[in-house]
Design an enzyme around this catalytic site. Sequence first.
Site, PDB file in Angstrom:
ATOM      1  N   ASN A 150       0.812  -1.232   0.000  1.00 56.76           N
ATOM      2  CA  ASN A 150       0.000   0.000   0.000  1.00 56.76           C
ATOM      3  C   ASN A 150       0.839   1.273   0.000  1.00 56.76           C
ATOM      4  O   ASN A 150       0.497   2.258  -0.634  1.00 56.76           O
ATOM      5  CB  ASN A 150      -1.012  -0.013   1.149  1.00 56.76           C
ATOM      6  CG  ASN A 150      -0.363  -0.008   2.504  1.00 56.76           C
ATOM      7  OD1 ASN A 150       0.686  -0.631   2.703  1.00 56.76           O
ATOM      8  ND2 ASN A 150      -0.941   0.696   3.440  1.00 56.76           N
ATOM      9  N   GLY A 226       2.047  -6.105   7.239  1.00 59.61           N
ATOM     10  CA  GLY A 226       1.123  -6.707   6.278  1.00 59.61           C
ATOM     11  C   GLY A 226      -0.150  -7.117   6.977  1.00 59.61           C
ATOM     12  O   GLY A 226      -0.500  -6.563   8.024  1.00 59.61           O
ATOM     13  N   THR A 228      -3.084  -9.293   9.025  1.00 57.92           N
ATOM     14  CA  THR A 228      -3.090  -9.969  10.328  1.00 57.92           C
ATOM     15  C   THR A 228      -2.928 -11.487  10.172  1.00 57.92           C
ATOM     16  O   THR A 228      -2.190 -12.115  10.941  1.00 57.92           O
ATOM     17  CB  THR A 228      -4.388  -9.610  11.075  1.00 57.92           C
ATOM     18  OG1 THR A 228      -4.312  -8.212  11.401  1.00 57.92           O
ATOM     19  CG2 THR A 228      -4.551 -10.393  12.365  1.00 57.92           C
ATOM     20  N   THR A 230      -1.368 -13.117   7.807  1.00 56.93           N
ATOM     21  CA  THR A 230       0.038 -13.401   7.477  1.00 56.93           C
ATOM     22  C   THR A 230       0.911 -13.245   8.717  1.00 56.93           C
ATOM     23  O   THR A 230       1.807 -14.058   8.960  1.00 56.93           O
ATOM     24  CB  THR A 230       0.542 -12.433   6.374  1.00 56.93           C
ATOM     25  OG1 THR A 230      -0.453 -12.320   5.369  1.00 56.93           O
ATOM     26  CG2 THR A 230       1.841 -12.917   5.769  1.00 56.93           C
ATOM     27  N   GLU A 248       3.506  -5.428  12.323  1.00 50.48           N
ATOM     28  CA  GLU A 248       2.596  -4.294  12.121  1.00 50.48           C
ATOM     29  C   GLU A 248       1.491  -4.784  11.199  1.00 50.48           C
ATOM     30  O   GLU A 248       1.739  -5.029  10.017  1.00 50.48           O
ATOM     31  CB  GLU A 248       3.340  -3.123  11.465  1.00 50.48           C
ATOM     32  CG  GLU A 248       4.531  -2.604  12.260  1.00 50.48           C
ATOM     33  CD  GLU A 248       4.121  -1.881  13.536  1.00 50.48           C
ATOM     34  OE1 GLU A 248       2.947  -1.482  13.650  1.00 50.48           O
ATOM     35  OE2 GLU A 248       4.984  -1.729  14.416  1.00 50.48           O
ATOM     36  N   CYS A 282      -3.341   1.559   6.307  1.00 50.59           N
ATOM     37  CA  CYS A 282      -3.742   0.822   7.516  1.00 50.59           C
ATOM     38  C   CYS A 282      -4.305   1.772   8.563  1.00 50.59           C
ATOM     39  O   CYS A 282      -5.027   1.349   9.459  1.00 50.59           O
ATOM     40  CB  CYS A 282      -2.553   0.064   8.073  1.00 50.59           C
ATOM     41  SG  CYS A 282      -1.132   1.132   8.350  1.00 50.59           S
ATOM     42  N   GLU A 460       7.516   0.369  16.163  1.00 49.27           N
ATOM     43  CA  GLU A 460       8.553   0.907  15.293  1.00 49.27           C
ATOM     44  C   GLU A 460       8.671   2.392  15.608  1.00 49.27           C
ATOM     45  O   GLU A 460       7.971   2.920  16.458  1.00 49.27           O
ATOM     46  CB  GLU A 460       8.169   0.684  13.833  1.00 49.27           C
ATOM     47  CG  GLU A 460       8.013  -0.786  13.480  1.00 49.27           C
ATOM     48  CD  GLU A 460       7.761  -1.038  12.008  1.00 49.27           C
ATOM     49  OE1 GLU A 460       7.103  -0.208  11.356  1.00 49.27           O
ATOM     50  OE2 GLU A 460       8.224  -2.078  11.506  1.00 49.27           O
TER      51      GLU A 460
HETATM   52  P1  NAD Z   1       0.131  -9.447   3.077  1.00 45.14           P
HETATM   53  O1  NAD Z   1       0.146  -9.949   4.468  1.00 45.14           O
HETATM   54  O2  NAD Z   1      -0.577 -10.239   2.055  1.00 45.14           O
HETATM   55  O3  NAD Z   1       1.622  -9.294   2.525  1.00 45.14           O
HETATM   56  C1  NAD Z   1       2.585  -8.493   3.138  1.00 45.14           C
HETATM   57  C2  NAD Z   1       3.955  -8.999   2.777  1.00 45.14           C
HETATM   58  O4  NAD Z   1       4.143 -10.291   3.337  1.00 45.14           O
HETATM   59  C3  NAD Z   1       4.191  -9.170   1.277  1.00 45.14           C
HETATM   60  O5  NAD Z   1       5.522  -8.825   0.968  1.00 45.14           O
HETATM   61  C4  NAD Z   1       3.967 -10.658   1.075  1.00 45.14           C
HETATM   62  O6  NAD Z   1       4.635 -11.183  -0.047  1.00 45.14           O
HETATM   63  C5  NAD Z   1       4.556 -11.209   2.368  1.00 45.14           C
HETATM   64  N1  NAD Z   1       4.090 -12.543   2.754  1.00 45.14           N
HETATM   65  C6  NAD Z   1       2.897 -13.122   2.483  1.00 45.14           C
HETATM   66  N2  NAD Z   1       2.870 -14.375   3.001  1.00 45.14           N
HETATM   67  C7  NAD Z   1       4.052 -14.582   3.616  1.00 45.14           C
HETATM   68  C8  NAD Z   1       4.629 -15.666   4.335  1.00 45.14           C
HETATM   69  N3  NAD Z   1       3.979 -16.823   4.510  1.00 45.14           N
HETATM   70  N4  NAD Z   1       5.872 -15.530   4.851  1.00 45.14           N
HETATM   71  C9  NAD Z   1       6.527 -14.373   4.694  1.00 45.14           C
HETATM   72  N5  NAD Z   1       6.064 -13.308   3.998  1.00 45.14           N
HETATM   73  C10 NAD Z   1       4.834 -13.409   3.474  1.00 45.14           C
HETATM   74  O7  NAD Z   1      -0.406  -7.971   3.145  1.00 45.14           O
HETATM   75  P2  NAD Z   1      -0.712  -6.980   1.933  1.00 45.14           P
HETATM   76  O8  NAD Z   1      -1.974  -7.425   1.275  1.00 45.14           O
HETATM   77  O9  NAD Z   1       0.507  -6.802   1.103  1.00 45.14           O
HETATM   78  O10 NAD Z   1      -0.952  -5.610   2.722  1.00 45.14           O
HETATM   79  C11 NAD Z   1      -2.180  -5.216   3.241  1.00 45.14           C
HETATM   80  C12 NAD Z   1      -2.224  -5.422   4.734  1.00 45.14           C
HETATM   81  O11 NAD Z   1      -1.136  -4.753   5.361  1.00 45.14           O
HETATM   82  C13 NAD Z   1      -3.461  -4.822   5.365  1.00 45.14           C
HETATM   83  O12 NAD Z   1      -3.998  -5.739   6.299  1.00 45.14           O
HETATM   84  C14 NAD Z   1      -2.958  -3.583   6.077  1.00 45.14           C
HETATM   85  O13 NAD Z   1      -3.712  -3.160   7.162  1.00 45.14           O
HETATM   86  C15 NAD Z   1      -1.604  -4.026   6.495  1.00 45.14           C
HETATM   87  N6  NAD Z   1      -0.744  -2.874   6.780  1.00 45.14           N
HETATM   88  C16 NAD Z   1      -0.406  -2.597   8.076  1.00 45.14           C
HETATM   89  C17 NAD Z   1       0.381  -1.499   8.376  1.00 45.14           C
HETATM   90  C18 NAD Z   1       0.787  -1.175   9.775  1.00 45.14           C
HETATM   91  O14 NAD Z   1       1.688  -0.370   9.951  1.00 45.14           O
HETATM   92  N7  NAD Z   1       0.191  -1.771  10.784  1.00 45.14           N
HETATM   93  C19 NAD Z   1       0.824  -0.678   7.333  1.00 45.14           C
HETATM   94  C20 NAD Z   1       0.435  -0.979   6.030  1.00 45.14           C
HETATM   95  C21 NAD Z   1      -0.335  -2.079   5.750  1.00 45.14           C
END
Ligand code: NAD
Length: 479
Positions: A150, A226, A228, A230, A248, A282, A460
């Site tokens: 994002n 990423g 929750t 994951t 996060e 997020c 962080e």
């Molecule tokens: P995602 O969990 O699908 O992927 C995030 C990252 O993790 C990607 O690089 C992906 O390739 C990797 N990944 C996926 N499966 C994995 C595994 N088994 N092992 C290791 N890495 C793995 O999330 P997304 O769809 O890319 O992002 C959207 C989500 O991120 C939303 O839920 C959003 O709220 C969250 N987010 C949180 C914050 C925060 O600071 N809390 C900031 C931005 C986004």
Amino acid sequence: MNIKNYINGEFKNPILDNWIDNYNPSNGIIYGQIPDSTKEDVENAYSAAKSAFSSWSQTTLEERSRILIKISELLEANLQRFAEAESKDNGKPVSLAKAVDIPRAASNFRFFGNAITQFASESHESVGQQAVNYTLRQPIGVVGCISPWNLPLYLFTWKIAPALAAGNCVVAKPSEVTPMTAYLLGEICNEAGLPKGVLNIVHGLGGSTGQAIVEHPNIKAISFTGGTATGAHIAKVAAPMFKKLSLELGGKNPNIIFADCDYEDMLNTTVRSSFANQGQICLCGSRIFVEQSIYDKFKSDFVNKVKALKVGHPSQKDTNIGALVSKPHLEKVKEYIQIAKDENGTILCGGNEVTITNYENGYYLEPTVIEVQNDNCRVNQEEIFGPVVTIMPFSNEDQVLQMANKVKYGLSATLWTNDLKRTMRMSNQLQAGIVWVNTWMMRDLRTPFGGVKASGVGREGGFEALRFFTEAKNVCIKY
Ligand code: NAD
């Protein structure tokens, strides 16, 4: 355009020569390919990082700082190029990438380049025992950084910069959906004189490349942003290896509006906190609760403002809402709009896909406001992560507090009021890592950043990040 892995300062094809298509969300066209990296690629990245560690961890703070600030300056000098690349990969307006994403990525390097020169540890004199204790803050070694799509470069560098500043070497993976600016960062690191192997960037899918980073026995800490689900999976894999983890995760943030707020400021900011980056932040306030006495006025004013937002191609200057990041994500958001209808929510505006002339296959969606009958419905409880917000009225402070806290997430909360006592009471009780009062997403990089409940563990930002990326060692000397 094919992008490559950045390992030991060099750009490399994946060992097995497998590739993944990269889509441009603004037109739905595949415009390049990215490495589908395997365990072996991650192992090469790890080896490079391990070899670089003894030298980088002993590099003076001034020298580390100088290199990180140089990276920051080069990002600033390449603002337009990076902003266009980010927009093409993600679908966000170029203007947003130029104003927010890339400047913030540069700030991340500058901030942690400066912060490391001010990072200190404690010493304790053990009075009466003729001993002194001091704390060493030593880099962990090789650490893994994994980031989402994002805010691609913004969040990628938010992890990498403190990890490097603290003296670690890094194996990092950006989202496979938005890999481009992470790829370009490699060039900048070489130009800035970052020694080979200190930062390694491996591209690929989460379940394979990301999983290989998390499973690697000698990558001792994982900083992950990423979803929750994951995050929960990563925690399970990492726990038996006793890795340090910073997670996060998702959010479903309340935006609580009292009648005594500064109305115009609240209204304009609420449009932004609902729909900035197509609602894919997020921290977006996706659940809007409005005090009953101003509910009807707010509803009408807000909907009028949202209707005036222009959905358009990300490169057009007057575009407010660009394309969603991917076709599957667009489908997911549309499903939630259907769920809202099935749950008797009222679509006050939006709800439909938008066709942009010449870009008919892009992933565009109208900004959508849904009036819900109660806060238990799915669209009020589950993270949608798109240009969709819910609104409903509340009658008193206790009631809204209860509704605000009644979700599994706890990332941020926004509160609009001029009542100081209420501000204090509610800030204390809101279950969130961040509470914004009369503002939204105002960031000071020194502050702790993170969530509670299903929004994550760890913080962080500022020295918190430097603490995460170091191990504290107590040395006790008796004299
Ligand atoms: P995602 O969990 O699908 O992927 C995030 C990252 O993790 C990607 O690089 C992906 O390739 C990797 N990944 C996926 N499966 C994995 C595994 N088994 N092992 C290791 N890495 C793995 O999330 P997304 O769809 O890319 O992002 C959207 C989500 O991120 C939303 O839920 C959003 O709220 C969250 N987010 C949180 C914050 C925060 O600071 N809390 C900031 C931005 C986004």
